[in-house]
Design a protein around this motif. Structure first.
Motif, PDB file in Angstrom:
ATOM      1  N   GLN A   1       0.833  -1.207   0.000  1.00 45.10           N
ATOM      2  CA  GLN A   1       0.000   0.000   0.000  1.00 45.10           C
ATOM      3  C   GLN A   1       0.864   1.252   0.000  1.00 45.10           C
ATOM      4  O   GLN A   1       0.562   2.240  -0.674  1.00 45.10           O
ATOM      5  CB  GLN A   1      -0.936   0.009   1.210  1.00 45.10           C
ATOM      6  CG  GLN A   1      -2.086  -0.977   1.089  1.00 45.10           C
ATOM      7  CD  GLN A   1      -2.999  -0.963   2.305  1.00 45.10           C
ATOM      8  OE1 GLN A   1      -3.045  -1.923   3.052  1.00 45.10           O
ATOM      9  NE2 GLN A   1      -3.717   0.112   2.504  1.00 45.10           N
ATOM     10  N   ILE A   2       1.923   1.204   0.794  1.00 41.45           N
ATOM     11  CA  ILE A   2       2.816   2.372   0.872  1.00 41.45           C
ATOM     12  C   ILE A   2       3.464   2.635  -0.481  1.00 41.45           C
ATOM     13  O   ILE A   2       3.516   3.768  -0.967  1.00 41.45           O
ATOM     14  CB  ILE A   2       3.892   2.139   1.953  1.00 41.45           C
ATOM     15  CG1 ILE A   2       3.254   2.193   3.335  1.00 41.45           C
ATOM     16  CG2 ILE A   2       5.022   3.149   1.833  1.00 41.45           C
ATOM     17  CD1 ILE A   2       4.181   1.789   4.458  1.00 41.45           C
ATOM     18  N   VAL A   3       3.953   1.582  -1.111  1.00 39.66           N
ATOM     19  CA  VAL A   3       4.609   1.744  -2.414  1.00 39.66           C
ATOM     20  C   VAL A   3       3.586   2.188  -3.456  1.00 39.66           C
ATOM     21  O   VAL A   3       3.858   3.074  -4.274  1.00 39.66           O
ATOM     22  CB  VAL A   3       5.293   0.431  -2.836  1.00 39.66           C
ATOM     23  CG1 VAL A   3       5.791   0.527  -4.267  1.00 39.66           C
ATOM     24  CG2 VAL A   3       6.444   0.100  -1.897  1.00 39.66           C
ATOM     25  N   ALA A   4       2.408   1.581  -3.395  1.00 41.90           N
ATOM     26  CA  ALA A   4       1.363   1.936  -4.366  1.00 41.90           C
ATOM     27  C   ALA A   4       0.983   3.399  -4.246  1.00 41.90           C
ATOM     28  O   ALA A   4       0.796   4.103  -5.245  1.00 41.90           O
ATOM     29  CB  ALA A   4       0.148   1.049  -4.148  1.00 41.90           C
ATOM     30  N   GLU A   5       0.874   3.865  -3.021  1.00 40.60           N
ATOM     31  CA  GLU A   5       0.537   5.274  -2.794  1.00 40.60           C
ATOM     32  C   GLU A   5       1.584   6.183  -3.403  1.00 40.60           C
ATOM     33  O   GLU A   5       1.275   7.196  -4.025  1.00 40.60           O
ATOM     34  CB  GLU A   5       0.420   5.517  -1.286  1.00 40.60           C
ATOM     35  CG  GLU A   5       0.050   6.936  -0.892  1.00 40.60           C
ATOM     36  CD  GLU A   5      -1.403   7.252  -1.159  1.00 40.60           C
ATOM     37  OE1 GLU A   5      -2.208   6.300  -1.266  1.00 40.60           O
ATOM     38  OE2 GLU A   5      -1.734   8.440  -1.264  1.00 40.60           O
ATOM     39  N   THR A   6       2.829   5.793  -3.221  1.00 46.49           N
ATOM     40  CA  THR A   6       3.941   6.633  -3.679  1.00 46.49           C
ATOM     41  C   THR A   6       4.017   6.667  -5.202  1.00 46.49           C
ATOM     42  O   THR A   6       4.392   7.675  -5.789  1.00 46.49           O
ATOM     43  CB  THR A   6       5.269   6.088  -3.111  1.00 46.49           C
ATOM     44  OG1 THR A   6       5.122   5.912  -1.708  1.00 46.49           O
ATOM     45  CG2 THR A   6       6.418   7.028  -3.389  1.00 46.49           C
ATOM     46  N   LEU A   7       3.661   5.563  -5.836  1.00 45.83           N
ATOM     47  CA  LEU A   7       3.837   5.483  -7.279  1.00 45.83           C
ATOM     48  C   LEU A   7       2.527   5.639  -8.054  1.00 45.83           C
ATOM     49  O   LEU A   7       2.514   5.535  -9.277  1.00 45.83           O
ATOM     50  CB  LEU A   7       4.497   4.142  -7.643  1.00 45.83           C
ATOM     51  CG  LEU A   7       5.892   3.953  -7.036  1.00 45.83           C
ATOM     52  CD1 LEU A   7       6.428   2.571  -7.336  1.00 45.83           C
ATOM     53  CD2 LEU A   7       6.863   5.010  -7.564  1.00 45.83           C
ATOM     54  N   GLY A   8       1.462   5.868  -7.348  1.00 45.70           N
ATOM     55  CA  GLY A   8       0.191   6.098  -8.033  1.00 45.70           C
ATOM     56  C   GLY A   8      -0.357   4.855  -8.710  1.00 45.70           C
ATOM     57  O   GLY A   8      -0.979   4.939  -9.761  1.00 45.70           O
ATOM     58  N   VAL A   9      -0.111   3.702  -8.127  1.00 47.34           N
ATOM     59  CA  VAL A   9      -0.646   2.459  -8.707  1.00 47.34           C
ATOM     60  C   VAL A   9      -1.515   1.768  -7.666  1.00 47.34           C
ATOM     61  O   VAL A   9      -1.754   2.298  -6.591  1.00 47.34           O
ATOM     62  CB  VAL A   9       0.495   1.520  -9.172  1.00 47.34           C
ATOM     63  CG1 VAL A   9       1.310   2.170 -10.276  1.00 47.34           C
ATOM     64  CG2 VAL A   9       1.394   1.133  -8.008  1.00 47.34           C
ATOM     65  N   ARG A  10      -2.002   0.588  -7.996  1.00 46.93           N
ATOM     66  CA  ARG A  10      -2.807  -0.187  -7.066  1.00 46.93           C
ATOM     67  C   ARG A  10      -1.878  -1.117  -6.289  1.00 46.93           C
ATOM     68  O   ARG A  10      -0.878  -1.590  -6.825  1.00 46.93           O
ATOM     69  CB  ARG A  10      -3.831  -1.034  -7.850  1.00 46.93           C
ATOM     70  CG  ARG A  10      -4.842  -0.219  -8.623  1.00 46.93           C
ATOM     71  CD  ARG A  10      -5.928   0.308  -7.706  1.00 46.93           C
ATOM     72  NE  ARG A  10      -6.410  -0.723  -6.813  1.00 46.93           N
ATOM     73  CZ  ARG A  10      -6.584  -0.552  -5.493  1.00 46.93           C
ATOM     74  NH1 ARG A  10      -6.318   0.602  -4.911  1.00 46.93           N
ATOM     75  NH2 ARG A  10      -7.038  -1.536  -4.758  1.00 46.93           N
TER      76      ARG A  10
END
Lengths: 770, 160, 285
Positions: A508-517
């Protein structure tokens, strides 16, 4: 950064579907060809020298490949504690010791073609013991002429082994003696906590084998793959590069698996025979011969001025680390460092601890790591002080707790084995927690009312808590993130998900940072060959350190993506680029590219390179989560049976990245804390042998025992944490023991000074009071 | 000795020892979704259904259930086609480490077969043999309640 | 790991056959009802298992003035059986509802629960207080003795196979209650006590008491029965009986709880059983 898309969302736990369909592969779910099964032999005596050991008949038993004793295994003294190097625990263990130091200590092991053969062969090992006088009570450990448990000359890192002192802590801020003289009110009391273990339903299990290059591969149910690798290499006297450790799906750890228990033995068998080797603990072995929580006797004295403000606190601890000293110093350090800062208005604070060896099971790491013991004592004594002053207990906490912007000298004075690190509180919702928790339980309506129904009386109690988020300047985790042509990413990190959902939160943290799911992040963790270093799952460090490492790597990858986007779009300035919905959008020009286009371009078309980044995270901060717990109980005056009715756990863990997972941590920790308060204990006979080594008599809560639990999450924003988050993993286990004890006092005016609060003890106290 | 069982709808013939526990036979023959731990029938991790009734397979002598219809959690559904109960557990946060999960799901399934609208107390009674350390049971009880609702709705849809 | 030492399995079609095999193995064979006893004991001395599932013994029937329960009926089947639920107005099945765990309730058989094994048994205590008869099949064929007698002569009868138990409908109008102490909800009882009694005009005329407090799995408390017979069902009796039980019941001491505490609990429970019955009768307790 645009608005939140993955933070604060109850994303589906990524391994959940695999677990509910039985697909997930745990350590023991594989079987290797030609595998040896290892069974252990345990000491029947609490303190004895192995004078002679004859393994010839066992070795001759059909199917036996190897019999291990202290005579034919490496003589490398070490600690079994899964901690960073150099470990702040004494080096006082050998793979197999020549002296047995508790009933359950390891005498020998047999590796055979089948479990049955190994068990039969064990019976053929002849041991001649020289029985020594034993120390079965922590109070006896330091007495003059007490038997010396660790008299081996090679021992290092123990404070004074000749007096059975594994570690000693002394912290003084100001002069408590002088301050107490100024107190308008003082209370002093001593509370004892018991031997217990948070029992993961999956026991310790390890399978080792040689890979095609002759390296040892260890598959193990562990919280600390990297520490396992290092310590196994150390014990086997082989280079770290020849060892690979993999943590498969793990069925819970709770601290018991922050330890090297089976891995060294399995690895050694594999090394010597060339064959795969498997060892698994039975429930009895789990309870007796792995690791428990440190029993402690804690004397707390607390003083306050006329206005009810605490002006001095002293806490003196006698901690029983059992036969070996793993985690002894650090758990006891935590007892002080995770509790005393709460009452930071104190002008003088004293913390002293003696951590002693006894001939009893080995205490190690257990969820809470010294804090549950601290609160079992501290939050009862503070309650007693509130009553003495005629002040409402909630009001007393409200007046005294540490606040945002404040600090406590304890942070720096009391580290874990070394000096601590100064902390300033940057997020704290304690007032809100006290308010909302009190309201939910009905504090003002029920406290002091002794609502009665026949022989059953109700009581309400509370406790105020804090913990930490990883160990400042000590815990480090790293992550590598690489991009794939479809705009997905591989996250390789050392974060050790024990079922807690760390992998999900990291995605979730990575997804938030990169604008992905989050589904676009493929997580692979805890393989010492393929994933970067991480200290492992302890000290509530998963989200704060491992998650932050993933975040840092993601930020770096984000920059690389923007660089490629700039090139592809012919724009010079990347400042206005945002990553959203799987695309990179230039706010100034309105042009955008999909992440897939970017990846394909960099992998195959132009300026060929892999978009990849690694990052490490270590923090000088360990921001405490805070909690206020409220318990309603019903106690039957005629039988002494305490029934928990309702339990409110209000917690501030900063931003809850995945609230459902956070609630899972609350429910689980509270249920474990309730067992700690009411039913779980080790019962020993006169020879120090554990009598209740089975779920038949080591009682943990079933689905029918649970009260209503209401988790309340108060959101704050912790600036030093990933997306404002702090830890949630341990803190809630600290609450039930004091909250229930305080509820008992509210109901019947009695206090029982040793846990667990069994019905027989409660009744005895009721009778005594009459 | 030879023993035949009908496991997850398939007939299976195994060579077993007379003293084998059903759990041993299952694990020896690749049914790794059945977990083992206490070997005393007290933790429930080894739960399987025999003729749709949940038992602790560590306490069942394998030789005594020859010919029986045995269901493990894989018999309810898989990743591509999960049973509604499995979906509910995922959806309602009822899975942490997952070690007790197969057993819990089977106990829940057996409950919902005989009682499509159980109360919370009924659910706790049905799950009381499946010990869990991670979760405090709250989300699992909620998931079973939701699964019951989902199954009743699916039943109504089928009929409509 | 498998149950150690088992070399052979049998699945006889008749009780006679089962008994023959049992005796042929001279103490090294064991009869398997539900399997719990065998799996738990893990006794190296047992080399042969005799499965009884070919013989049935799983019926619950009403025959004239009694309810018969086959020895292989698992507890859950008993609890949910309509016939059993009707007996004594459901008071007997009612006290057994929450015993142990769902998994064990599915496997624990009525017959198996009667065998002493160092612990107390809720089923045994309830049935003993309910004055059940047990039908056994031994060397001299089938016989029927009271459960009381079964425990009294256990050494002599333990080689027999339990066929089932019988509950007499003469007791349908009796009061029946049982209380138990457990550490967690699914625990084996650390102490239990069951009382069955009948009042006539508020005087206790007939009573039987069983308690799992001293000897496994349960014992009759004859002195308690003598105490209560002829007394009024009122608060005074409940209080005095509570004290009597606390002072006189045979209680064992172990590392789980003390005998003293066991006796105290049994006393509290005994009083509560009476009071609850009294309230139900409307006798104004």
């Amino acid at each position: 950064m645009t608005g939140r898309r993955s933070i604060g969302i109850n994303e589906e736990k990524r391994d959940a579907m695999s677990l509910v369909t039985g697909q997930a592969v745990f350590t023991d779910d594989i079987s290797l060809d030609n595998m040896l099964h290892i069974k252990m032999m345990y000491s029947p005596y609490p303190h004895a020298l192995i004078e002679e050991i004859d393994t010839s008949k066992a070795e001759a038993y059909p199917g036996v490949a190897m019999v291990l004793t202290n005579k034919n295994t490496p003589r490398v003294i070490h600690t079994t504690a899964g901690q960073g190097w150099p470990e702040p625990s004494p080096y006082d263990s050998y793979m197999f010791n020549g002296k047995m130091r508790f009933v359950g200590d390891r005498v020998a092991a047999v590796a055979a073609d089948s479990e049955e053969a190994a068990c039969e062969a064990l019976k053929l090992i002849d041991v001649k013991y020289k029985i020594l006088p034993a120390v079965l009570d922590a109070h006896d450990a330091m007495k003059e002429n007490a038997p010396v448990i660790h008299d081996e000359p090679e021992i290092t890192g123990a404070y004074d082994p000749k007096r059975n002192i594994a570690a000693k802590i002394e912290m003084k801020v100001g002069d408590v003696g002088e301050e107490f003289k100024k107190s308008a009110y003082t209370v002093e009391d001593t509370i004892s906590t018991q031997y217990m273990q948070i029992t993961p339903i999956e026991p310790h299990v390890t399978i080792t084998c040689l890979d095609e290059y002759g390296r040892i591969v260890i598959r193990t149910s562990t919280q600390v793959p990297f520490h396992v690798r290092r310590i196994v290499a150390q014990v086997l006297e082989i280079p770290v590069k020849n060892v690979r450790v993999i943590k498969p799906r793990t069925g819970g750890g709770f601290g018991t698996k922050q330890e090297i228990i089976l891995e060294d033995v399995c690895a050694y068998v594999t090394l010597k025979t060339g064959r795969p080797a498997r060892a698994i603990c039975s429930r009895k072995e789990e309870l007796m011969s792995t690791r428990t929580r440190h029993p402690m006797e804690i004397t707390v004295k607390i003083g306050a001025d006329r206005g009810g403000i605490v002006n001095a606190v002293s806490m003196h601890v006698l901690s029983n680390t059992g036969a070996y000293g793993s985690h002894g110093l650090t758990v006891a350090s935590n007892t002080g460092s995770k509790s005393l800062p709460l009452y930071n208005k104190a002008k003088a604070i004293e913390y002293m601890a003696d951590i002693v060896y006894t001939n009893l099971p080995v205490s190690g790491a257990n969820r809470g790591y010294g804090a549950p013991q601290a609160y079992a004592a501290l939050e009862q004594v503070t309650d007693e002080l509130a009553y003495k002053m005629g002040m409402d207990p909630v009001e007393f906490r409200r007046k005294n707790h540490i606040r945002e912007g404040e600090t406590s000298p304890v942070f720096k004075a009391l580290g874990e084995g070394k000096e601590g690190v100064e902390q300033i509180i940057r997020s704290c919702a304690m007032d809100e927690l006290l308010d909302r928790g009190a309201k939910e339980i009905g504090w003002h309506e029920k406290h002091g009312e002794h609502i009665r129904n026949g022989s059953k009386v109700r009581g309400i109690g509370m406790a105020m808590l804090m913990q930490g988020s990883a160990i400042a300047m000590v815990d480090m985790g790293a992550a590598t993130l690489k991009m794939n042509e479809d705009g997905s990413f591989n996250l390789l990190y050392g974060g050790t998900d024990l079922g807690t959902g760390l992998d999900t939160v990291a995605s979730q943290i990575v997804a938030e940072t990169l604008g992905v799911r989050p589904e676009d992040i493929i997580v692979y963790a805890s393989d010492t060959d393929l994933t970067p270093f991480d200290v492992g799952a302890y000290a509530s460090s998963g989200l704060y350190i491992s998650g932050s490492a993933a975040w840092k790597a993601a930020m770096s990858v984000r920059e690389q993506i923007i660089d490629v986007a700039k090139e592809m779009l012919g724009e010079i300035d990347g400042k206005d680029f945002v990553l959203e919905g799987g695309r990179v959008i230039s706010r100034s020009s309105g042009k955008s590219l999909s992440l897939s286009e970017i990846a394909c371009n960099s992998l195959y078309v132009d300026n060929l390179h892999q978009i990849i980044a690694s990052a490490s995270m270590v923090s000088p901060y360990s921001p405490p989560p805070f909690a206020a717990h409220f318990a309603e109980i019903e106690v039957d005056e005629e039988t002494g049976i305490i029934k928990p009715i309702k339990y409110v756990a209000a917690m501030d863990c900063g931003q809850a990245i995945n609230p459902e997972l956070v609630k899972g941590q609350v429910y689980g920790a509270v249920s474990e804390g309730l067992g700690y308060a009411l039913t779980e204990e080790y019962i020993f006979d006169k020879s120090g042998k554990m009598l209740n080594g089975s779920f038949a008599d080591y009682k943990i809560f079933s689905a029918r025992d649970m009260p209503e639990i209401v988790p309340i999450l108060a959101e704050t924003y912790e600036p030093t944490g990933p997306y404002g988050a702090k830890s949630a993993a341990e803190i809630n286990i600290n609450g039930p023991a004091p909250a229930i004890a305080n509820a008992l006092y509210d109901a019947l005016g009695i206090r029982i000074k040793d846990f667990p609060l069994t019905p027989e003890k409660v009744l005895r106290e009721i009778k005594r009071k009459r | 000795m030879e023993a035949v069982y009908r496991i997850n709808g398939k007939e299976k013939r195994f060579d077993i020892s007379p003293g084998d526990r059903l759990l041993d036979v299952l694990k020896d023959n690749g049914y790794m979704e059945v977990k083992g731990d206490c070997y005393e029938g007290l933790c429930g991790a080894c739960t399987v259904l025999i003729d749709n009734i949940p038992y602790a397979s560590c306490m069942v002598p394998a030789a005594g259930v020859c010919g029986a219809k045995i269901t493990t959690v894989k018999g309810l559904g898989d990743i591509t086609n999960p049973h509604l109960i499995q979906q509910a557990f995922v959806k309602y946060g009822a899975v942490q480490c997952g070690y007790c999960t197969p057993g819990q799901i089977l106990s829940a399934y057996a409950l919902l077969l005989r009682d499509p609208d159980p109360s919370e107390e009924d659910i706790r009674m049905a799950l009381d043999g499946n010990l869990c350390r991670c979760s405090g049971y709250a989300q699992q009880v909620a998931a079973v309640k939701m699964a019951a609702e989902m199954m009743r709705e699916a039943e109504n849809d089928d009929r409509a | 790991m498998r149950i150690s030492g088992i070399e052979e399995c049998y699945r006889p079609d008749t009780l006679e056959e089962a008994l023959r095999i049992l005796h042929a193995h001279e103490g090294e064979a064991a009869v398997v009802g539900g399997g719990l006893g065998i799996a738990a004991a893990n006794d190296d001395n047992v080399k042969a298992l005799i499965f009884l599932d070919g013989i049935g013994l799983k019926d619950i029937t009403e025959n004239g003035n009694e309810v018969r329960i086959g020895s292989r009926v698992p507890l859950n089947e008993l609890i949910h059986s309509g016939t059993a639920k009707n007996y004594m107005g459901g008071q007997l099945t009612g006290v057994l509802k929450g015993v142990s765990t769902e998994l064990i309730r599915n496997q624990m058989t009525i017959g198996g629960a009667l065998i002493p094994d160092r612990r107390f048994s809720d089923i045994a205590t309830a049935l003993l207080a309910a004055r059940a008869d047990v039908v056994i099949f031994g060397e001299n064929g089938q016989s029927r003795i009271s459960l009381d007698d079964f425990y009294g002569r256990f050494e002599a009868v333990k080689g027999a196979i339990i066929k089932g138990i019988c509950l007499n409908k003469d007791y349908s109008s009796y009061n029946f209650g049982m209380e138990r102490f457990v550490r967690t909800a699914t625990d084996s009882p650390l102490v239990n006590i069951a009382i069955m009694f009948k009042t006539e005009g508020n005087v206790i005329r007939d009573v039987s008491i069983a308690a799992g407090c001293g000897k496994s799995p349960t014992e009759r408390f004859g002195e308690g029965e003598d105490f209560l017979r002829g007394r009024s069902l009122d608060e005074k009796t409940a209080g005095e009986f509570s004290a009597y039980v606390e002072q006189n019941l045979n209680a064992s001491d172990d590392y789980r709880i003390s005998g003293e505490y066991r006796r105290h609990l049994a006393g509290v429970f005994a009083g509560r059983i009476l009071r609850r019955a009294g309230v139900k009768d409307g006798s104004g307790l």
